[in-house]
Scaffold this motif. Structure first.
Motif, PDB file in Angstrom:
ATOM      1  N   GLY A  23       0.795   3.724   7.675  1.00 36.20           N
ATOM      2  CA  GLY A  23      -0.253   3.193   8.199  1.00 36.20           C
ATOM      3  C   GLY A  23      -1.641   3.925   7.988  1.00 36.20           C
ATOM      4  O   GLY A  23      -2.552   3.266   7.569  1.00 36.20           O
ATOM      5  N   LYS A  24      -1.433   5.156   8.326  1.00 32.37           N
ATOM      6  CA  LYS A  24      -2.605   6.015   8.220  1.00 32.37           C
ATOM      7  C   LYS A  24      -3.057   6.137   6.561  1.00 32.37           C
ATOM      8  O   LYS A  24      -4.257   6.028   6.292  1.00 32.37           O
ATOM      9  N   ASP A  73     -13.659  -1.341   4.484  1.00 30.40           N
ATOM     10  CA  ASP A  73     -12.401  -2.494   3.967  1.00 30.40           C
ATOM     11  C   ASP A  73     -12.455  -2.194   2.461  1.00 30.40           C
ATOM     12  O   ASP A  73     -13.058  -3.000   1.825  1.00 30.40           O
ATOM     13  N   LYS A 116       0.861  -1.188   0.089  1.00 31.30           N
ATOM     14  CA  LYS A 116      -0.015  -0.018  -0.094  1.00 31.30           C
ATOM     15  C   LYS A 116       0.782   1.191  -0.118  1.00 31.30           C
ATOM     16  O   LYS A 116       0.350   2.365  -0.445  1.00 31.30           O
ATOM     17  N   LYS A 168     -16.117   1.272   9.799  1.00 27.68           N
ATOM     18  CA  LYS A 168     -14.724   1.403   9.231  1.00 27.68           C
ATOM     19  C   LYS A 168     -14.822   0.669   7.914  1.00 27.68           C
ATOM     20  O   LYS A 168     -15.313  -0.381   7.714  1.00 27.68           O
ATOM     21  N   SER A 198      -2.398   3.750   4.113  1.00 32.34           N
ATOM     22  CA  SER A 198      -3.104   2.349   4.123  1.00 32.34           C
ATOM     23  C   SER A 198      -4.414   2.150   4.329  1.00 32.34           C
ATOM     24  O   SER A 198      -4.894   1.227   3.933  1.00 32.34           O
ATOM     25  N   GLN A 199      -4.825   2.857   5.106  1.00 26.90           N
ATOM     26  CA  GLN A 199      -6.404   2.895   5.678  1.00 26.90           C
ATOM     27  C   GLN A 199      -7.443   3.157   4.818  1.00 26.90           C
ATOM     28  O   GLN A 199      -8.321   2.713   4.695  1.00 26.90           O
ATOM     29  N   ASN A 200      -6.568   4.004   3.697  1.00 24.69           N
ATOM     30  CA  ASN A 200      -7.580   4.854   2.531  1.00 24.69           C
ATOM     31  C   ASN A 200      -7.689   3.883   1.401  1.00 24.69           C
ATOM     32  O   ASN A 200      -7.078   2.982   1.284  1.00 24.69           O
TER      33      ASN A 200
END
Length: 260
Positions: free
Chosen positions: A198-199, A256, A50, A254, A201-203
C-alpha cells in the motif's frame, strides 16, 4: 486465464499470486514455471496492478524446491537447457519486471523456492520460514540463479557456507543476514506485505520501474549502473508522473500519479 497450479487474486492495486500444489509442498515443475511466467506477465501489463505479491498455499511451504522427478534422468545438455530456460522464463523475468514483486515466504523456501524468492525485489518471511539451497546434497548446484543472487544478498562467505553445507537457516537468521527484510507471524504475513504494498502504491509506478532498472544494472556485467541511473533520472523529467509529483509538492497536496 485458468491455471492448474497457481491461483491469482486482485484487490486494491495488489495482484497476489499463490503457488497451489500443497501435496507437493508447492514444488516447481515446468508447468508451474510456465504458469507463473504468464501470471507475472499479465499482472505487469495490468495498469491497475501496482504491486505483485507471490506466496505459497498452505502453512508448510512457500516452495519446497524443484520437482526432482522431472529431471532426475536428464543429460548434461538437458540440464543446461533446464537452467537457461528457467532463468529466462521465470527468475530473470521476475527480477526485471517494472512492477514491484514482494515474496511472502511462508514455511520452507528451498532450492528453486529460495531462488524464486531471491528473484523478487524483496522478501518478507513468516517466523516459521526455513530457507536453504540443498542442491549439492543431490550432486548438483543451484541452477536458477541461486549462486549469484544469494551472494549478492548475503555476501560471499555466507553464501558459500549455505551452499556447501546444504543446510537451512531460520527466519531470524535470514533477517540478520539480509536475506529477508522483515519477519512476522504467519497469520500476519500477508497483511504486512499488503501494508508495505500500500505504501509503494502511493508513489509513481513509472519512477519505481525506473529505479528497479537502475538498481538491477549494478549487478549486470559490462553495464555502468551510475550511467543507467543518470539516464533513467533524466527520462523521469519527461513523464506525467514527474509533472504531477512536483506540482503536488509545490501545492502542498497529495500527488495523484497517472502512471505515465
Amino acid at each position: 486465464m485458468d491455471f492448474n497450479n497457481i491461483l491469482t487474486d486482485f484487490k486494491d492495486g495488489i495482484t497476489t499470486i499463490i503457488i497451489n500444489r500443497p501435496k507437493k509442498l508447492n514444488a516447481l515443475n515446468q508447468e508451474t514455471i510456465n504458469e507463473l511466467h504468464q501470471a507475472f506477465k499479465d499482472a505487469d501489463l495490468d495498469e491497475y496492478t501496482k504491486v505483485i505479491i507471490i506466496t505459497g498455499s498452505g502453512e508448510k511451504a512457500f516452495v519446497a524446491g524443484a520437482d526432482i522427478s522431472e529431471f532426475a534422468d536428464y543429460s548434461m545438455e538437458e540440464g543446461e537447457y533446464l537452467a537457461a530456460n528457467g532463468q529466462k522464463v521465470l527468475f530473470d523475468f521476475v527480477e526485471n519486471l517494472s512492477t514491484p514483486v514482494i515474496a511472502a515466504v511462508n514455511g520452507f523456501a528451498l532450492g528453486g523456492g529460495l531462488e524464486l524468492a531471491m528473484a523478487c525485489h524483496f522478501r518478507v518471511a513468516s517466523d516459521n520460514a526455513r530457507m536453504g539451497l540443498p542442491e549439492v546434497s543431490l550432486g548438483v548446484i543451484p541452477g536458477y540463479g541461486g549462486t549469484q543472487r544469494l551472494t549478492q544478498l548475503v555476501g560471499k562467505g555466507r553464501a558459500m557456507e549455505m551452499i556447501m553445507t546444504a543446510g537451512m537457516i531460520d527466519a531470524n537468521k535470514a533477517l540478520s543476514n539480509g536475506l529477508v527484510n522483515h519477519v512476522t507471524s504467519q497469520d500476519e504475513l500477508l497483511s504486512l506485505c499488503e501494508k508495505i504494498a500500500g505504501k509503494i502504491s502511493q508513489n509513481s509506478s513509472v519512477a519505481i520501474g525506473a529505479a528497479i532498472k537502475a538498481v538491477n544494472a549494478n549487478f549486470q556485467e559490462c553495464v555502468n549502473g551510475f550511467e543507467v541511473e543518470i539516464k533513467e533520472f533524466g527520462k523521469s523529467f519527461g513523464t506525467e508522473d514527474f509533472a504531477e509529483g512536483t506540482s503536488a509538492f509545490l501545492e502542498k497536496r497529495k500527488a495523484d500519479f497517472p502512471g505515465r
